[in-house]
Design a protein around this motif. Structure first.
Motif, PDB file in Angstrom:
ATOM      1  N   ALA A  41       1.685  -1.622  -8.819  1.00 15.73           N
ATOM      2  CA  ALA A  41       2.923  -1.081  -9.388  1.00 15.73           C
ATOM      3  C   ALA A  41       3.112   0.412  -9.110  1.00 15.73           C
ATOM      4  CB  ALA A  41       2.936  -1.321 -10.899  1.00 15.73           C
ATOM      5  N   HIS A  42       2.045   1.130  -8.743  1.00 16.83           N
ATOM      6  CA  HIS A  42       2.125   2.588  -8.580  1.00 16.83           C
ATOM      7  C   HIS A  42       1.536   2.996  -7.226  1.00 16.83           C
ATOM      8  CE1 HIS A  42       2.196   1.934 -12.982  1.00 16.83           C
ATOM      9  NE2 HIS A  42       3.046   2.945 -12.973  1.00 16.83           N
ATOM     10  N   PRO A  43       2.259   2.788  -6.157  1.00 19.25           N
ATOM     11  CA  PRO A  43       1.715   3.096  -4.829  1.00 19.25           C
ATOM     12  C   PRO A  43       1.465   4.576  -4.589  1.00 19.25           C
ATOM     13  CG  PRO A  43       4.047   2.519  -4.694  1.00 19.25           C
ATOM     14  CD  PRO A  43       3.601   2.187  -6.087  1.00 19.25           C
ATOM     15  N   GLU A  44       2.103   5.432  -5.364  1.00 16.28           N
ATOM     16  CA  GLU A  44       1.937   6.873  -5.168  1.00 16.28           C
ATOM     17  C   GLU A  44       0.696   7.420  -5.860  1.00 16.28           C
ATOM     18  OE1 GLU A  44       3.383   6.373  -9.167  1.00 16.28           O
ATOM     19  OE2 GLU A  44       3.935   5.421  -7.260  1.00 16.28           O
ATOM     20  N   ALA A  45       0.093   6.653  -6.750  1.00 20.97           N
ATOM     21  CA  ALA A  45      -1.045   7.155  -7.520  1.00 20.97           C
ATOM     22  C   ALA A  45      -2.056   6.046  -7.780  1.00 20.97           C
ATOM     23  CB  ALA A  45      -0.577   7.769  -8.832  1.00 20.97           C
ATOM     24  N   PRO A  46      -2.655   5.473  -6.734  1.00 22.88           N
ATOM     25  CA  PRO A  46      -3.629   4.391  -6.940  1.00 22.88           C
ATOM     26  C   PRO A  46      -4.919   4.895  -7.580  1.00 22.88           C
ATOM     27  CG  PRO A  46      -3.513   4.994  -4.628  1.00 22.88           C
ATOM     28  CD  PRO A  46      -2.426   5.756  -5.318  1.00 22.88           C
ATOM     29  N   ARG A  47      -5.697   3.944  -8.076  1.00 28.23           N
ATOM     30  CA  ARG A  47      -6.972   4.261  -8.719  1.00 28.23           C
ATOM     31  C   ARG A  47      -8.147   3.532  -8.089  1.00 28.23           C
ATOM     32  NH1 ARG A  47      -4.790   3.134 -14.905  1.00 28.23           N
ATOM     33  NH2 ARG A  47      -3.346   4.921 -15.054  1.00 28.23           N
ATOM     34  N   THR A  48      -7.891   2.455  -7.369  1.00 34.47           N
ATOM     35  CA  THR A  48      -8.953   1.600  -6.855  1.00 34.47           C
ATOM     36  C   THR A  48      -9.032   1.674  -5.334  1.00 34.47           C
ATOM     37  OG1 THR A  48      -7.582  -0.369  -6.520  1.00 34.47           O
ATOM     38  CG2 THR A  48      -8.460   0.001  -8.742  1.00 34.47           C
ATOM     39  N   MET A  49     -10.168   1.234  -4.797  1.00 36.46           N
ATOM     40  CA  MET A  49     -10.301   1.189  -3.347  1.00 36.46           C
ATOM     41  C   MET A  49      -9.206   0.369  -2.686  1.00 36.46           C
ATOM     42  SD  MET A  49     -11.245  -1.088  -0.755  1.00 36.46           S
ATOM     43  CE  MET A  49     -12.416  -2.285  -1.380  1.00 36.46           C
ATOM     44  N   PRO A  50      -8.938  -0.891  -3.123  1.00 40.14           N
ATOM     45  CA  PRO A  50      -7.866  -1.630  -2.453  1.00 40.14           C
ATOM     46  C   PRO A  50      -6.525  -0.907  -2.511  1.00 40.14           C
ATOM     47  CG  PRO A  50      -9.208  -3.116  -3.775  1.00 40.14           C
ATOM     48  CD  PRO A  50      -9.629  -1.726  -4.139  1.00 40.14           C
ATOM     49  N   GLY A  51      -6.236  -0.258  -3.648  1.00 40.33           N
ATOM     50  CA  GLY A  51      -4.976   0.459  -3.768  1.00 40.33           C
ATOM     51  C   GLY A  51      -4.878   1.610  -2.793  1.00 40.33           C
ATOM     52  N   PHE A  52      -5.910   2.435  -2.715  1.00 44.87           N
ATOM     53  CA  PHE A  52      -5.887   3.565  -1.785  1.00 44.87           C
ATOM     54  C   PHE A  52      -5.790   3.092  -0.339  1.00 44.87           C
ATOM     55  CE2 PHE A  52      -7.642   6.176  -5.292  1.00 44.87           C
ATOM     56  CZ  PHE A  52      -6.778   7.263  -5.184  1.00 44.87           C
ATOM     57  N   VAL A  53      -6.595   2.109   0.027  1.00 55.43           N
ATOM     58  CA  VAL A  53      -6.621   1.661   1.414  1.00 55.43           C
ATOM     59  C   VAL A  53      -5.281   1.073   1.824  1.00 55.43           C
ATOM     60  CG1 VAL A  53      -7.614  -0.077   2.952  1.00 55.43           C
ATOM     61  CG2 VAL A  53      -9.116   1.364   1.556  1.00 55.43           C
ATOM     62  N   VAL A  54      -4.762   0.160   1.030  1.00 53.42           N
ATOM     63  CA  VAL A  54      -3.531  -0.537   1.427  1.00 53.42           C
ATOM     64  C   VAL A  54      -2.338   0.410   1.436  1.00 53.42           C
ATOM     65  CG1 VAL A  54      -1.899  -2.346   0.777  1.00 53.42           C
ATOM     66  CG2 VAL A  54      -4.375  -2.804   0.734  1.00 53.42           C
ATOM     67  N   HIS A  55      -2.183   1.241   0.432  1.00 49.87           N
ATOM     68  CA  HIS A  55      -1.020   2.136   0.407  1.00 49.87           C
ATOM     69  C   HIS A  55      -1.120   3.197   1.501  1.00 49.87           C
ATOM     70  CE1 HIS A  55       0.663   0.163  -2.995  1.00 49.87           C
ATOM     71  NE2 HIS A  55      -0.290   0.514  -3.825  1.00 49.87           N
ATOM     72  N   ALA A  56      -2.341   3.638   1.832  1.00 50.72           N
ATOM     73  CA  ALA A  56      -2.490   4.586   2.942  1.00 50.72           C
ATOM     74  C   ALA A  56      -2.199   3.909   4.278  1.00 50.72           C
ATOM     75  CB  ALA A  56      -3.895   5.176   2.941  1.00 50.72           C
ATOM     76  N   LEU A  57      -2.633   2.660   4.439  1.00 47.03           N
ATOM     77  CA  LEU A  57      -2.310   1.938   5.665  1.00 47.03           C
ATOM     78  C   LEU A  57      -0.807   1.724   5.799  1.00 47.03           C
ATOM     79  CD1 LEU A  57      -5.178  -0.730   5.830  1.00 47.03           C
ATOM     80  CD2 LEU A  57      -4.955   1.389   7.152  1.00 47.03           C
ATOM     81  N   ASN A  58      -0.140   1.559   4.682  1.00 48.05           N
ATOM     82  CA  ASN A  58       1.315   1.433   4.719  1.00 48.05           C
ATOM     83  C   ASN A  58       1.960   2.725   5.245  1.00 48.05           C
ATOM     84  OD1 ASN A  58       3.648  -0.058   4.435  1.00 48.05           O
ATOM     85  ND2 ASN A  58       3.868   0.309   2.242  1.00 48.05           N
ATOM     86  N   LEU A  59       1.404   3.863   4.839  1.00 53.00           N
ATOM     87  CA  LEU A  59       1.899   5.140   5.361  1.00 53.00           C
ATOM     88  C   LEU A  59       1.655   5.238   6.867  1.00 53.00           C
ATOM     89  CD1 LEU A  59       0.699   7.683   2.621  1.00 53.00           C
ATOM     90  CD2 LEU A  59       3.029   6.844   3.014  1.00 53.00           C
ATOM     91  N   ARG A  60       0.497   4.814   7.315  1.00 57.18           N
ATOM     92  CA  ARG A  60       0.207   4.855   8.753  1.00 57.18           C
ATOM     93  C   ARG A  60       1.180   3.966   9.517  1.00 57.18           C
ATOM     94  NH1 ARG A  60      -4.627   7.393  10.030  1.00 57.18           N
ATOM     95  NH2 ARG A  60      -4.402   6.630  12.180  1.00 57.18           N
ATOM     96  N   ARG A  61       1.441   2.794   8.999  1.00 56.38           N
ATOM     97  CA  ARG A  61       2.368   1.879   9.676  1.00 56.38           C
ATOM     98  C   ARG A  61       3.753   2.486   9.766  1.00 56.38           C
ATOM     99  NH1 ARG A  61       5.667  -3.107   7.798  1.00 56.38           N
ATOM    100  NH2 ARG A  61       5.479  -2.084   5.767  1.00 56.38           N
ATOM    101  N   ARG A  62       4.232   3.051   8.665  1.00 60.24           N
ATOM    102  CA  ARG A  62       5.583   3.631   8.656  1.00 60.24           C
ATOM    103  C   ARG A  62       5.691   4.824   9.595  1.00 60.24           C
ATOM    104  NH1 ARG A  62       6.507   3.749   2.088  1.00 60.24           N
ATOM    105  NH2 ARG A  62       6.963   1.521   1.783  1.00 60.24           N
ATOM    106  N   ARG A  63       4.605   5.560   9.758  1.00 56.83           N
ATOM    107  CA  ARG A  63       4.630   6.753  10.604  1.00 56.83           C
ATOM    108  C   ARG A  63       4.301   6.456  12.062  1.00 56.83           C
ATOM    109  NH1 ARG A  63       1.281  10.622   6.295  1.00 56.83           N
ATOM    110  NH2 ARG A  63       2.918  10.616   4.686  1.00 56.83           N
ATOM    111  N   GLY A  64       4.041   5.219  12.384  1.00 52.78           N
ATOM    112  CA  GLY A  64       3.754   4.849  13.765  1.00 52.78           C
ATOM    113  C   GLY A  64       2.390   5.313  14.255  1.00 52.78           C
TER     114      GLY A  64
END
Length: 497
Positions: free
Chosen positions: A160-183
């Protein structure tokens, strides 16, 4: 005494190894989650050797603490420098120590303080590998099945909070989403934790989380990122104040957080990297096509016997592993456990002599210079037992073989969970499922017999899965738990011999 710092490196005693590359030119190609003692005594040291051998400065490391700020606070004034002390015993039994200052850790981020900084570091163009040593509990999965626990409060928060994760899966997945969006290029997700098929396990957890965020993101990760399996091995005890004082005195400068390790090191990694890798063979790593046989060997022989020794030793009031190994009955038990019940479940491996491997393990466990605390190994049993002991139990039951010694090891964990050893000393149960385990034990305590008590307790599916309903397993554990409660550790061991 002044602090360890890059300016102090030229003045260190000549027998202390130190970085020989230009640290100011390092780029952070590796982001490491869980920058604790094991990482700093293992992967970081192998990476240091690769930097010296290759001169490829793209592979510096930024560490991430997912919980506390203590490592950052200790190392940032030292510009990330710290000392590795390798300890063993000389021929006369006296401890000896070799020191190395490690330089490839550039910074440590503290996730709870600034989650956005962690996301941006993983999403930085320099990042190519995200490695992990977060312990089993950091995966927020069901230990019995390996599945992501979507009902975990931390996981629910992070979805629910992609801008402020707390767990490993949250950090990894939301950061990978940033990488995908930025090419940006995909990265390698490299688990170095003691999990069976740790890369495959992490892949399943990450993809399950990503599916909850965005199906297209899940497909991008699945297609482009890689999750190599790996096996890591080095005994790394907790650093004490005496260690800090002794090491700082030898350096001539104050190191706020050195790490201690044994000379032995092993690292087996599947050679599947999405965007390049260092040549870690320079530090003793071995790249393979399939790591599973090595993982099973290590989880069962090293970790399984280590846990058995820790629970039995701790309950007997033996504070360190070497002290436990000095008890003839315990040493004989661990030797027989590996030889008679664990080794027969392992496949033949080219270049691996299991008898020699077992003998080397007994020697490593007996290292008096490490002072490895049994209570340190005893932590997080609910997360460790499924892969360290219960997988071996399943294989032996399926083959119709005895589980006598394995059952004693499991019973020793149940015995340990009562929170007081045989000398009357109280110990804290440090386990992510401690509350649930305590409640289960309390409920089991109302049963009329040890057999019924164990049957109820092993019905706890997150740890035991379907094994809790296996009569042979329940009976064997109940038999040994009864002996432990009636006769103590040494009495139970005597009854077995």
């Amino acid at each position: 005494m002044p602090r360890l710092h890059p300016d102090a490196l030229p003045r260190l005693p000549s027998d202390i190894a130190r970085p020989r590359y230009p640290r100011e030119a390092l780029r952070a190609g590796i982001v490491h989650l869980g920058v604790g003692a094991f990482h700093r005594a293992h992967l970081a040291v192998v990476n240091e050797a690769a930097l010296h051998a290759s001169g490829d400065l793209r592979w510096g490391t930024v560490g991430v603490s997912l919980r506390a700020a203590d490592t950052r606070d200790a190392l940032r004034p030292q510009s990330g420098l710290y000392t590795l002390a390798l300890r063993d015993a000389a021929d006369d039994g006296s401890p000896r120590e070799a020191l190395q200052v490690v330089g490839n850790l550039l910074d440590v981020l503290v996730a709870p303080e600034d989650p956005q900084a962690v996301l941006e570091r993983i999403a930085h163009p320099d990042a190519r590998i995200v490695s992990l040593t977060i312990t089993e509990k950091g995966y927020h999965h069901d230990p019995a099945t390996g599945a992501l626990r979507l009902d975990d409060p931390g996981i629910a928060h992070d979805i629910a909070h992609p801008e402020a994760p707390r767990t490993m899966p949250g950090f990894v997945v939301h950061a990978l989403n940033l990488r995908r969006r930025r090419g940006l290029e995909p990265v390698t997700l490299l688990s170095c934790d003691n999990l069976p098929a740790n890369g495959d396990t992490m892949r399943g957890i990450v993809l399950a989380f990503a599916q909850e965020v965005d199906g297209e993101l899940r497909d991008w990760i699945d297609t482009h990122c890689t999750f190599p399996n790996s096996m890591v091995d080095r005994i790394v005890p907790r650093t004490t104040d005496d260690d800090r004082t002794r090491i700082s005195a030898r350096l001539g400068v104050d190191d706020a957080w050195p790490v201690i390790g044994e000379p032995f090191l092993e690292w087996v990694v599947e050679d599947r990297f999405a965007s390049g890798r260092p040549d870690w063979t320079a530090g003793g790593a071995r790249f393979v096509d399939h790591a599973e046989p090595f993982e099973r060997l290590k989880l069962r022989m090293v970790n399984g016997s280590h846990s058995a020794l820790a629970y039995l030793g701790a309950m007997a009031g033996l504070r360190t592993v070497d002290r436990a190994m000095n008890e003839p009955a315990l040493r004989h038990f661990i030797d027989a456990l590996m030889r008679e019940e664990i080794a027969p479940t392992l496949p033949a491996m080219q270049g691996i002599d299991l008898d020699a491997y077992r003998a080397r393990l007994l020697q490593r466990f007996s290292n008096p210079a490490l002072q490895h605390q049994t209570k340190q190994i005893a932590m997080d049993g609910s997360q460790k037992l499924p892969q360290r002991l219960l997988g071996t139990v399943r294989d032996r039951l399926a083959a119709g073989l005895s589980i006598d010694r394995l059952a004693l090891a499991v019973a020793a964990w149940v015995h340990y969970l009562r929170g007081v050893d045989e000398t009357g000393a109280v110990h804290e149960i440090q386990d992510p499922l401690a509350i649930a385990l305590s409640a289960r034990l309390a409920q089991a305590g109302t049963a009329a017999s040890v057999q019924e008590r164990v049957a109820f307790f092993t019905g706890f599916a997150p740890v035991f899965g379907e094994l809790g309903g296996e009569p042979r397993f329940v009976s064997a554990v109940a038999h040994h738990l009864g002996l432990l409660e009636e006769r103590g550790v040494m009495g139970a061991l005597a009854a077995m011999s």
